[in-house]
Design a protein around this motif. Structure first.
Motif, PDB file in Angstrom:
ATOM      1  N   MET A   1       8.526   8.395  75.943  1.00  0.00           N
ATOM      2  CA  MET A   1       8.935   7.281  75.098  1.00  0.00           C
ATOM      3  C   MET A   1      10.375   6.914  75.406  1.00  0.00           C
ATOM      4  O   MET A   1      11.243   7.775  75.501  1.00  0.00           O
ATOM      5  CB  MET A   1       8.790   7.667  73.635  1.00  0.00           C
ATOM      6  N   SER A   2      10.645   5.643  75.562  1.00  0.00           N
ATOM      7  CA  SER A   2      11.984   5.149  75.858  1.00  0.00           C
ATOM      8  C   SER A   2      12.849   5.162  74.611  1.00  0.00           C
ATOM      9  O   SER A   2      12.364   5.024  73.495  1.00  0.00           O
ATOM     10  CB  SER A   2      11.916   3.728  76.403  1.00  0.00           C
ATOM     11  N   GLU A   3      14.138   5.314  74.840  1.00  0.00           N
ATOM     12  CA  GLU A   3      15.112   5.266  73.751  1.00  0.00           C
ATOM     13  C   GLU A   3      16.017   4.061  73.973  1.00  0.00           C
ATOM     14  O   GLU A   3      16.432   3.799  75.102  1.00  0.00           O
ATOM     15  CB  GLU A   3      15.961   6.545  73.732  1.00  0.00           C
ATOM     16  N   PRO A   4      16.362   3.321  72.918  1.00  0.00           N
ATOM     17  CA  PRO A   4      17.254   2.176  73.096  1.00  0.00           C
ATOM     18  C   PRO A   4      18.673   2.628  73.448  1.00  0.00           C
ATOM     19  O   PRO A   4      19.057   3.769  73.183  1.00  0.00           O
ATOM     20  CB  PRO A   4      17.227   1.483  71.733  1.00  0.00           C
ATOM     21  N   PHE A   5      19.434   1.720  74.035  1.00  0.00           N
ATOM     22  CA  PHE A   5      20.862   1.933  74.235  1.00  0.00           C
ATOM     23  C   PHE A   5      21.525   1.778  72.872  1.00  0.00           C
ATOM     24  O   PHE A   5      21.174   0.869  72.113  1.00  0.00           O
ATOM     25  CB  PHE A   5      21.409   0.902  75.225  1.00  0.00           C
ATOM     26  N   GLU A   6      22.456   2.672  72.553  1.00  0.00           N
ATOM     27  CA  GLU A   6      23.115   2.619  71.248  1.00  0.00           C
ATOM     28  C   GLU A   6      24.626   2.636  71.400  1.00  0.00           C
ATOM     29  O   GLU A   6      25.161   3.276  72.293  1.00  0.00           O
ATOM     30  CB  GLU A   6      22.720   3.825  70.388  1.00  0.00           C
ATOM     31  N   ARG A   7      25.258   1.943  70.473  1.00  0.00           N
ATOM     32  CA  ARG A   7      26.710   2.021  70.348  1.00  0.00           C
ATOM     33  C   ARG A   7      27.084   1.753  68.898  1.00  0.00           C
ATOM     34  O   ARG A   7      26.300   1.155  68.142  1.00  0.00           O
ATOM     35  CB  ARG A   7      27.409   1.064  71.295  1.00  0.00           C
ATOM     36  N   THR A  81      17.393  -2.880  73.108  1.00  0.00           N
ATOM     37  CA  THR A  81      16.176  -2.513  73.833  1.00  0.00           C
ATOM     38  C   THR A  81      15.819  -3.667  74.759  1.00  0.00           C
ATOM     39  O   THR A  81      15.541  -4.768  74.286  1.00  0.00           O
ATOM     40  CB  THR A  81      15.009  -2.245  72.866  1.00  0.00           C
ATOM     41  N   PRO A  82      15.842  -3.435  76.075  1.00  0.00           N
ATOM     42  CA  PRO A  82      15.441  -4.513  76.979  1.00  0.00           C
ATOM     43  C   PRO A  82      13.925  -4.629  77.062  1.00  0.00           C
ATOM     44  O   PRO A  82      13.221  -3.627  77.068  1.00  0.00           O
ATOM     45  CB  PRO A  82      16.034  -4.089  78.328  1.00  0.00           C
ATOM     46  N   GLU A  83      13.429  -5.864  77.079  1.00  0.00           N
ATOM     47  CA  GLU A  83      12.027  -6.153  77.363  1.00  0.00           C
ATOM     48  C   GLU A  83      12.022  -6.834  78.726  1.00  0.00           C
ATOM     49  O   GLU A  83      12.584  -7.923  78.884  1.00  0.00           O
ATOM     50  CB  GLU A  83      11.429  -7.073  76.305  1.00  0.00           C
ATOM     51  N   LEU A  84      11.394  -6.199  79.699  1.00  0.00           N
ATOM     52  CA  LEU A  84      11.457  -6.655  81.073  1.00  0.00           C
ATOM     53  C   LEU A  84      10.311  -7.592  81.400  1.00  0.00           C
ATOM     54  O   LEU A  84       9.149  -7.221  81.281  1.00  0.00           O
ATOM     55  CB  LEU A  84      11.437  -5.449  82.022  1.00  0.00           C
ATOM     56  N   GLY A  85      10.656  -8.799  81.808  1.00  0.00           N
ATOM     57  CA  GLY A  85       9.678  -9.747  82.318  1.00  0.00           C
ATOM     58  C   GLY A  85       9.719  -9.729  83.834  1.00  0.00           C
ATOM     59  O   GLY A  85      10.419  -8.912  84.441  1.00  0.00           O
ATOM     60  N   SER A  86       9.000 -10.613  84.452  1.00  0.00           N
ATOM     61  CA  SER A  86       9.024 -10.648  85.913  1.00  0.00           C
ATOM     62  C   SER A  86      10.294 -11.315  86.435  1.00  0.00           C
ATOM     63  O   SER A  86      10.852 -10.878  87.438  1.00  0.00           O
ATOM     64  CB  SER A  86       7.783 -11.355  86.458  1.00  0.00           C
ATOM     65  N   ARG A  87      10.788 -12.353  85.743  1.00  0.00           N
ATOM     66  CA  ARG A  87      11.986 -13.072  86.164  1.00  0.00           C
ATOM     67  C   ARG A  87      13.047 -13.123  85.076  1.00  0.00           C
ATOM     68  O   ARG A  87      14.007 -13.897  85.190  1.00  0.00           O
ATOM     69  CB  ARG A  87      11.627 -14.511  86.557  1.00  0.00           C
ATOM     70  N   SER A  88      12.860 -12.356  84.034  1.00  0.00           N
ATOM     71  CA  SER A  88      13.801 -12.406  82.917  1.00  0.00           C
ATOM     72  C   SER A  88      13.850 -11.063  82.207  1.00  0.00           C
ATOM     73  O   SER A  88      13.007 -10.190  82.428  1.00  0.00           O
ATOM     74  CB  SER A  88      13.385 -13.499  81.924  1.00  0.00           C
ATOM     75  N   VAL A  89      14.842 -10.951  81.352  1.00  0.00           N
ATOM     76  CA  VAL A  89      14.951  -9.789  80.478  1.00  0.00           C
ATOM     77  C   VAL A  89      15.396 -10.300  79.110  1.00  0.00           C
ATOM     78  O   VAL A  89      16.205 -11.222  79.014  1.00  0.00           O
ATOM     79  CB  VAL A  89      15.922  -8.717  81.031  1.00  0.00           C
ATOM     80  N   ARG A  90      14.787  -9.739  78.102  1.00  0.00           N
ATOM     81  CA  ARG A  90      15.158 -10.067  76.737  1.00  0.00           C
ATOM     82  C   ARG A  90      15.812  -8.820  76.154  1.00  0.00           C
ATOM     83  O   ARG A  90      15.220  -7.733  76.189  1.00  0.00           O
ATOM     84  CB  ARG A  90      13.918 -10.459  75.942  1.00  0.00           C
ATOM     85  N   PHE A  91      17.030  -8.978  75.638  1.00  0.00           N
ATOM     86  CA  PHE A  91      17.718  -7.889  74.971  1.00  0.00           C
ATOM     87  C   PHE A  91      17.455  -8.028  73.471  1.00  0.00           C
ATOM     88  O   PHE A  91      17.931  -8.963  72.839  1.00  0.00           O
ATOM     89  CB  PHE A  91      19.224  -7.920  75.230  1.00  0.00           C
TER      90      PHE A  91
END
Length: 147
Positions: A1-7, A81-91
């Motif tokens: 399971m992935s963990e989000p980046f945190e700050r 949390t990044p959501e990876l598309g083929s030509r984009s990324v949603r943060f």
């Protein structure tokens, strides 16, 4: 399971309006700073990728929802949390204070050639660097609208 980046973002007095509540432009600045920190953490700082790799991730859409105010002195946990598309990324962002959601939102970014050459596939090395933090949802490409 992935963990989000945190700050942790500590709300400063200069981040607040006359009522002592964090002003929305400063919240947006905190989110941009979080994505800067994330990209640096994974080895792809925004300020280097166009010069060294020939592409960028320009912002094409942004949305925010505010649930609870935060005030000067508050420590706000911001998760990306990044959501990876083929030509984009949603943060995707979720920010909490004292265990309660304060605000959430997203930045949609397209992967584009430096100099306005149009969108390109997310490079494999960038994708691999983001995957440990990425949404586990197999439908991330569908959410980004770029199957």
């Amino acid at each position: 399971m992935s963990e989000p980046f945190e700050r942790v973002w500590t709300v400063r007095f200069s981040d607040t309006d006359p009522f002592g509540i964090a002003h929305y432009p400063r919240i947006i600045d905190a989110l941009h700073e979080t994505s800067d920190m994330f990209m640096q953490e994974i080895g792809f700082p925004f300020w280097e990728i166009s010069q060294e790799h020939g592409y960028g991730l320009p912002l094409v859409e942004m949305n925010m929802s505010f649930s609870k105010p935060v005030e000067a002195g508050d420590d706000v946990l911001v998760q990306l949390t990044p959501e990876l598309g083929s030509r984009s990324v949603r943060f995707d962002y979720v920010a909490t204070h004292d265990g309660e959601e304060a605000f959430s939102g997203y930045e949609q970014r397209v992967c584009a050639e430096h100099g306005g050459g149009g969108s390109i596939e997310l490079p494999d090395d960038l994708r691999a660097a983001m995957e440990p933090y990425a949404a586990d949802d197999a439908a991330a490409d569908d959410a980004n609208g770029d199957d």
